[in-house]
Design an enzyme around this catalytic site. Structure first.
Site, PDB file in Angstrom:
ATOM      1  N   SER A 121      43.579  27.388  52.285  1.00 48.27           N
ATOM      2  CA  SER A 121      43.903  28.678  52.902  1.00 48.27           C
ATOM      3  C   SER A 121      42.626  29.404  53.340  1.00 48.27           C
ATOM      4  CB  SER A 121      44.698  29.558  51.933  1.00 48.27           C
ATOM      5  OG  SER A 121      43.963  29.779  50.744  1.00 48.27           O
ATOM      6  N   ALA A 143      40.161  28.731  42.490  1.00 47.00           N
ATOM      7  CA  ALA A 143      41.169  29.058  43.517  1.00 47.00           C
ATOM      8  C   ALA A 143      41.661  30.486  43.358  1.00 47.00           C
ATOM      9  CB  ALA A 143      42.345  28.083  43.419  1.00 47.00           C
ATOM     10  N   LYS A 196      40.098  36.603  47.540  1.00 43.47           N
ATOM     11  CA  LYS A 196      38.904  37.331  47.083  1.00 43.47           C
ATOM     12  C   LYS A 196      38.496  38.541  47.929  1.00 43.47           C
ATOM     13  CE  LYS A 196      35.461  34.655  49.585  1.00 43.47           C
ATOM     14  NZ  LYS A 196      34.120  34.150  49.628  1.00 43.47           N
ATOM     15  N   SER A 239      34.414  38.292  37.831  1.00 45.24           N
ATOM     16  CA  SER A 239      33.549  39.053  38.729  1.00 45.24           C
ATOM     17  C   SER A 239      32.976  40.267  38.004  1.00 45.24           C
ATOM     18  CB  SER A 239      34.392  39.527  39.923  1.00 45.24           C
ATOM     19  OG  SER A 239      33.723  40.535  40.629  1.00 45.24           O
ATOM     20  N   TYR A 286      42.376  43.267  43.615  1.00 47.52           N
ATOM     21  CA  TYR A 286      41.529  42.093  43.386  1.00 47.52           C
ATOM     22  C   TYR A 286      40.828  42.200  42.030  1.00 47.52           C
ATOM     23  CZ  TYR A 286      37.457  39.086  43.474  1.00 47.52           C
ATOM     24  OH  TYR A 286      36.487  38.165  43.113  1.00 47.52           O
ATOM     25  N   LYS A 293      41.361  40.030  38.260  1.00 50.93           N
ATOM     26  CA  LYS A 293      40.340  39.353  37.443  1.00 50.93           C
ATOM     27  C   LYS A 293      40.392  39.867  36.007  1.00 50.93           C
ATOM     28  CE  LYS A 293      38.573  36.778  40.670  1.00 50.93           C
ATOM     29  NZ  LYS A 293      38.842  35.338  40.641  1.00 50.93           N
ATOM     30  N   PHE A 303      27.833  38.087  39.784  1.00 54.09           N
ATOM     31  CA  PHE A 303      27.358  39.268  40.499  1.00 54.09           C
ATOM     32  C   PHE A 303      27.511  38.972  41.997  1.00 54.09           C
ATOM     33  CE2 PHE A 303      26.449  42.524  37.414  1.00 54.09           C
ATOM     34  CZ  PHE A 303      26.918  41.842  36.303  1.00 54.09           C
TER      35      PHE A 303
HETATM   36  P1  NAD Z   1      36.540  30.897  48.656  1.00 54.44           P
HETATM   37  O1  NAD Z   1      37.653  31.630  49.316  1.00 54.44           O
HETATM   38  O2  NAD Z   1      35.507  30.293  49.499  1.00 54.44           O
HETATM   39  O3  NAD Z   1      37.143  29.770  47.692  1.00 54.44           O
HETATM   40  C1  NAD Z   1      38.414  29.865  47.102  1.00 54.44           C
HETATM   41  C2  NAD Z   1      39.146  28.574  47.419  1.00 54.44           C
HETATM   42  O4  NAD Z   1      40.433  28.599  46.818  1.00 54.44           O
HETATM   43  C3  NAD Z   1      39.378  28.373  48.921  1.00 54.44           C
HETATM   44  O5  NAD Z   1      38.915  27.077  49.272  1.00 54.44           O
HETATM   45  C4  NAD Z   1      40.875  28.501  49.117  1.00 54.44           C
HETATM   46  O6  NAD Z   1      41.349  27.671  50.150  1.00 54.44           O
HETATM   47  C5  NAD Z   1      41.387  28.096  47.744  1.00 54.44           C
HETATM   48  N1  NAD Z   1      42.669  28.702  47.343  1.00 54.44           N
HETATM   49  C6  NAD Z   1      43.049  29.993  47.420  1.00 54.44           C
HETATM   50  N2  NAD Z   1      44.278  30.168  46.892  1.00 54.44           N
HETATM   51  C7  NAD Z   1      44.685  28.945  46.460  1.00 54.44           C
HETATM   52  C8  NAD Z   1      45.860  28.461  45.831  1.00 54.44           C
HETATM   53  N3  NAD Z   1      46.873  29.293  45.552  1.00 54.44           N
HETATM   54  N4  NAD Z   1      45.955  27.148  45.535  1.00 54.44           N
HETATM   55  C9  NAD Z   1      44.944  26.296  45.840  1.00 54.44           C
HETATM   56  N5  NAD Z   1      43.798  26.690  46.433  1.00 54.44           N
HETATM   57  C10 NAD Z   1      43.673  28.011  46.744  1.00 54.44           C
HETATM   58  O7  NAD Z   1      35.889  31.906  47.591  1.00 54.44           O
HETATM   59  P2  NAD Z   1      34.559  31.772  46.745  1.00 54.44           P
HETATM   60  O8  NAD Z   1      33.613  32.794  47.247  1.00 54.44           O
HETATM   61  O9  NAD Z   1      34.143  30.373  46.649  1.00 54.44           O
HETATM   62  O10 NAD Z   1      35.105  32.292  45.348  1.00 54.44           O
HETATM   63  C11 NAD Z   1      35.574  31.414  44.351  1.00 54.44           C
HETATM   64  C12 NAD Z   1      36.097  32.237  43.181  1.00 54.44           C
HETATM   65  O11 NAD Z   1      35.070  33.089  42.712  1.00 54.44           O
HETATM   66  C13 NAD Z   1      37.272  33.151  43.546  1.00 54.44           C
HETATM   67  O12 NAD Z   1      38.181  33.162  42.458  1.00 54.44           O
HETATM   68  C14 NAD Z   1      36.619  34.507  43.691  1.00 54.44           C
HETATM   69  O13 NAD Z   1      37.504  35.556  43.409  1.00 54.44           O
HETATM   70  C15 NAD Z   1      35.519  34.427  42.650  1.00 54.44           C
HETATM   71  N6  NAD Z   1      34.396  35.323  42.952  1.00 54.44           N
HETATM   72  C16 NAD Z   1      33.767  35.231  44.150  1.00 54.44           C
HETATM   73  C17 NAD Z   1      32.723  36.096  44.442  1.00 54.44           C
HETATM   74  C18 NAD Z   1      32.026  36.031  45.787  1.00 54.44           C
HETATM   75  O14 NAD Z   1      31.337  36.967  46.134  1.00 54.44           O
HETATM   76  N7  NAD Z   1      32.136  34.962  46.550  1.00 54.44           N
HETATM   77  C19 NAD Z   1      32.318  37.050  43.501  1.00 54.44           C
HETATM   78  C20 NAD Z   1      32.977  37.104  42.277  1.00 54.44           C
HETATM   79  C21 NAD Z   1      34.019  36.223  42.004  1.00 54.44           C
HETATM   80  C1  UD1 Z   2      32.020  43.200  47.135  1.00 60.04           C
HETATM   81  C2  UD1 Z   2      33.286  43.655  46.474  1.00 60.04           C
HETATM   82  C3  UD1 Z   2      33.279  43.168  45.033  1.00 60.04           C
HETATM   83  C4  UD1 Z   2      33.093  41.643  44.998  1.00 60.04           C
HETATM   84  C5  UD1 Z   2      31.789  41.313  45.729  1.00 60.04           C
HETATM   85  C6  UD1 Z   2      31.483  39.863  45.779  1.00 60.04           C
HETATM   86  C7  UD1 Z   2      33.906  45.721  47.652  1.00 60.04           C
HETATM   87  C8  UD1 Z   2      34.047  47.200  47.554  1.00 60.04           C
HETATM   88  N1  UD1 Z   2      33.376  45.107  46.556  1.00 60.04           N
HETATM   89  O1  UD1 Z   2      30.962  43.714  46.386  1.00 60.04           O
HETATM   90  O2  UD1 Z   2      34.469  43.524  44.363  1.00 60.04           O
HETATM   91  O3  UD1 Z   2      33.038  41.169  43.660  1.00 60.04           O
HETATM   92  O4  UD1 Z   2      31.893  41.810  47.062  1.00 60.04           O
HETATM   93  O5  UD1 Z   2      32.307  39.203  46.684  1.00 60.04           O
HETATM   94  O6  UD1 Z   2      34.260  45.121  48.649  1.00 60.04           O
HETATM   95  N2  UD1 Z   2      26.961  46.483  52.938  1.00 60.04           N
HETATM   96  C9  UD1 Z   2      26.582  47.096  54.097  1.00 60.04           C
HETATM   97  N3  UD1 Z   2      27.092  46.647  55.281  1.00 60.04           N
HETATM   98  C10 UD1 Z   2      27.950  45.579  55.349  1.00 60.04           C
HETATM   99  C11 UD1 Z   2      28.341  44.951  54.158  1.00 60.04           C
HETATM  100  C12 UD1 Z   2      27.829  45.430  52.949  1.00 60.04           C
HETATM  101  O7  UD1 Z   2      25.805  48.061  54.071  1.00 60.04           O
HETATM  102  O8  UD1 Z   2      28.385  45.218  56.451  1.00 60.04           O
HETATM  103  C13 UD1 Z   2      26.396  46.956  51.652  1.00 60.04           C
HETATM  104  C14 UD1 Z   2      27.430  47.463  50.656  1.00 60.04           C
HETATM  105  O9  UD1 Z   2      27.659  48.835  50.830  1.00 60.04           O
HETATM  106  C15 UD1 Z   2      26.743  47.134  49.328  1.00 60.04           C
HETATM  107  C16 UD1 Z   2      25.931  45.862  49.629  1.00 60.04           C
HETATM  108  O10 UD1 Z   2      25.773  45.841  51.051  1.00 60.04           O
HETATM  109  O11 UD1 Z   2      25.837  48.158  48.977  1.00 60.04           O
HETATM  110  C17 UD1 Z   2      26.641  44.589  49.200  1.00 60.04           C
HETATM  111  O12 UD1 Z   2      27.952  44.574  49.753  1.00 60.04           O
HETATM  112  P1  UD1 Z   2      28.912  43.310  49.607  1.00 60.04           P
HETATM  113  O13 UD1 Z   2      28.191  42.081  49.995  1.00 60.04           O
HETATM  114  O14 UD1 Z   2      30.182  43.626  50.306  1.00 60.04           O
HETATM  115  O15 UD1 Z   2      29.168  43.197  48.037  1.00 60.04           O
HETATM  116  P2  UD1 Z   2      29.699  44.319  47.021  1.00 60.04           P
HETATM  117  O16 UD1 Z   2      30.086  45.561  47.700  1.00 60.04           O
HETATM  118  O17 UD1 Z   2      28.715  44.413  45.908  1.00 60.04           O
END
Ligand code: NAD
Ligand code: UD1
Length: 337
Positions: free
Chosen positions: A34, A81, A84, A124, A149, A153, A178
């Site tokens: 997805s 999965a 996010k 997260s 979201y 978590k 982070f």
């Molecule tokens: P991503 O969207 O790239 O990866 C998630 C994957 O899960 C995707 O490949 C998607 O196709 C798959 N997926 C979604 N729903 C599914 C389902 N119901 N069944 C099977 N597959 C499914 O996201 P990511 O950045 O790699 O994040 C991975 C995990 O880490 C997520 O749970 C996300 O919430 C968590 N996380 C991400 C961040 C971030 O900033 N990227 C930060 C904190 C936590």
């Molecule tokens: C966001 C999510 C958080 C998630 C994290 C990782 C929100 C409110 N929070 O965090 O829950 O765990 O992503 O996926 O969405 N910024 C800009 N311009 C932009 C984008 C971001 O100035 O176009 C700034 C934001 O205000 C922030 C920093 O950059 O100060 C980081 O932003 P971002 O990458 O979206 O992460 P978080 O806000 O920390």
């Protein structure tokens, strides 16, 4: 013995699958594609010189899970999965709770039926909520999340804790990420967001490559050294390595434990822009825009617990994050397409 990686075709999942394959583990990936493409895994397999078993399917599909557990000797599950996007979750709360919470419960139930009890969960930093003191420490009470979201978590962490209390076979580690950024140093795999990126670094990279005109900086009047938001950015390859350490630590914990995975240091938006310009040699035009709803001024991790217990710490700093992001973006201007 094999590891099931749900969401293994996604951004963090694909880097973790690569690290698992490289150290010799057998890997089964379950992903409904997805938010990912099959191409990420093809590239992972090329880099590793080894294949993972790929199952296109959904964590909510019990028959699919049963089939996977019956066909492979799986000992542990790394569960990425889920959905996010924070903003989208406020518009589609039911979809987020179904995917992230119900999906995890279905997965845990089917694991239990198959006699599999080792679990790593992608949590997260957002579980600390809006009022936690910085740096965030694992002993700080969690809660006060401000989006479906974040609440999904939080709920899963509670479910894991309750399940571990009730069944002494079950072992779970929640990893509180982070801000993951960067890409594998080969530039073959990286973050490929759908549509306009929500997060800072993919946005900056797409401005630099010319896909977007300029960055909007969400506020320059925060109580931070330069007025822009401060976050703890962590290189995705360091993050992937944290999962391997957590996997190896599961038998040493008492039921359930949460760890911060962060660098323990914050950078402002303006510092990120400057560091990216330096690494890429490209100008990143920006304008100051209004604050984004729900954004916090500054947070970063206390990263000591993972260091002491998992023997894990970041080894890639801001220069590597920027270099690798730019390498990925410039080699793949349209992502995997
Ligand atoms: P991503 O969207 O790239 O990866 C998630 C994957 O899960 C995707 O490949 C998607 O196709 C798959 N997926 C979604 N729903 C599914 C389902 N119901 N069944 C099977 N597959 C499914 O996201 P990511 O950045 O790699 O994040 C991975 C995990 O880490 C997520 O749970 C996300 O919430 C968590 N996380 C991400 C961040 C971030 O900033 N990227 C930060 C904190 C936590
Ligand atoms: C966001 C999510 C958080 C998630 C994290 C990782 C929100 C409110 N929070 O965090 O829950 O765990 O992503 O996926 O969405 N910024 C800009 N311009 C932009 C984008 C971001 O100035 O176009 C700034 C934001 O205000 C922030 C920093 O950059 O100060 C980081 O932003 P971002 O990458 O979206 O992460 P978080 O806000 O920390």
């Amino acid at each position: 013995m094999a590891i099931l990686v749900t969401g293994g075709a996604g951004y963090i999942g694909s880097h973790t699958v690569l690290a698992l394959l490289e150290r010799g583990d057998d890997v089964i990936v379950l992903d409904n594609l997805s938010n990912a493409s099959r191409e990420s895994l093809s590239r992972v397999e090329k880099l590793a010189g080894k294949s993972a078993v790929f199952c296109e399917g959904d964590i909510l599909d019990r028959a699919c899970l049963r089939d996977i557990f019956a066909s492979h000797n799986i000992t542990a599950v790394i569960h990425f999965a889920g959905l996010k996007a924070v903003g989208e979750s406020t518009r589609k709360p039911l979809e987020y709770y179904e995917n992230n919470v119900s999906g995890t419960v279905v997965l845990l139930e089917e694991m239990r039926s198959a006699g599999i009890y080792q679990f790593i969960f992608s949590s997260s930093a957002t579980v600390y909520g809006a009022n936690a003191p910085v740096p965030y420490v694992e002993t700080t009470p969690i809660g006060g999340t401000t989006s479906p979201y974040g609440t999904s978590k939080l709920m899963v962490e509670q479910i894991l804790q309750d399940y571990a209390k009730a069944d002494c076979n079950f072992r779970a580690i929640a990893l509180r990420y982070f801000n993951p950024v960067g890409a594998h140093e080969s530039g073959e795999i990286g973050e490929d967001p759908n549509g306009i990126p929500n997060n800072l670094l993919p946005y900056i990279a797409q401005v630099a490559i010319g896909r977007l005109e300029k960055l909007g900086i969400f506020g320059d009047d925060y109580d931070t050294p330069d007025g822009t938001g401060v976050r703890d950015y962590i290189h995705v390859v360091d993050l992937a390595e944290g999962h391997l350490k957590a996997l190896d630590h599961l038998t040493a914990i008492d039921g359930y434990k949460a760890f911060n995975l962060g660098a323990g240091k914050g950078y402002s938006v303006l510092e990120m822009v400057k560091a990216f310009e330096h690494a890429s040699g490209r100008k990143v035009p920006y304008q100051i825009s209004p604050r984004r709803d729900g954004d916090l001024a500054a947070f970063w991790a206390d990263a000591a617990l993972a260091d002491q217990e998992l023997n894990w710490r970041v080894t890639r700093g801001i220069d590597a994050m920027m270099r690798d992001t730019w390498n990925w973006q410039s080699k793949n201007p349209q992502g995997y397409k």
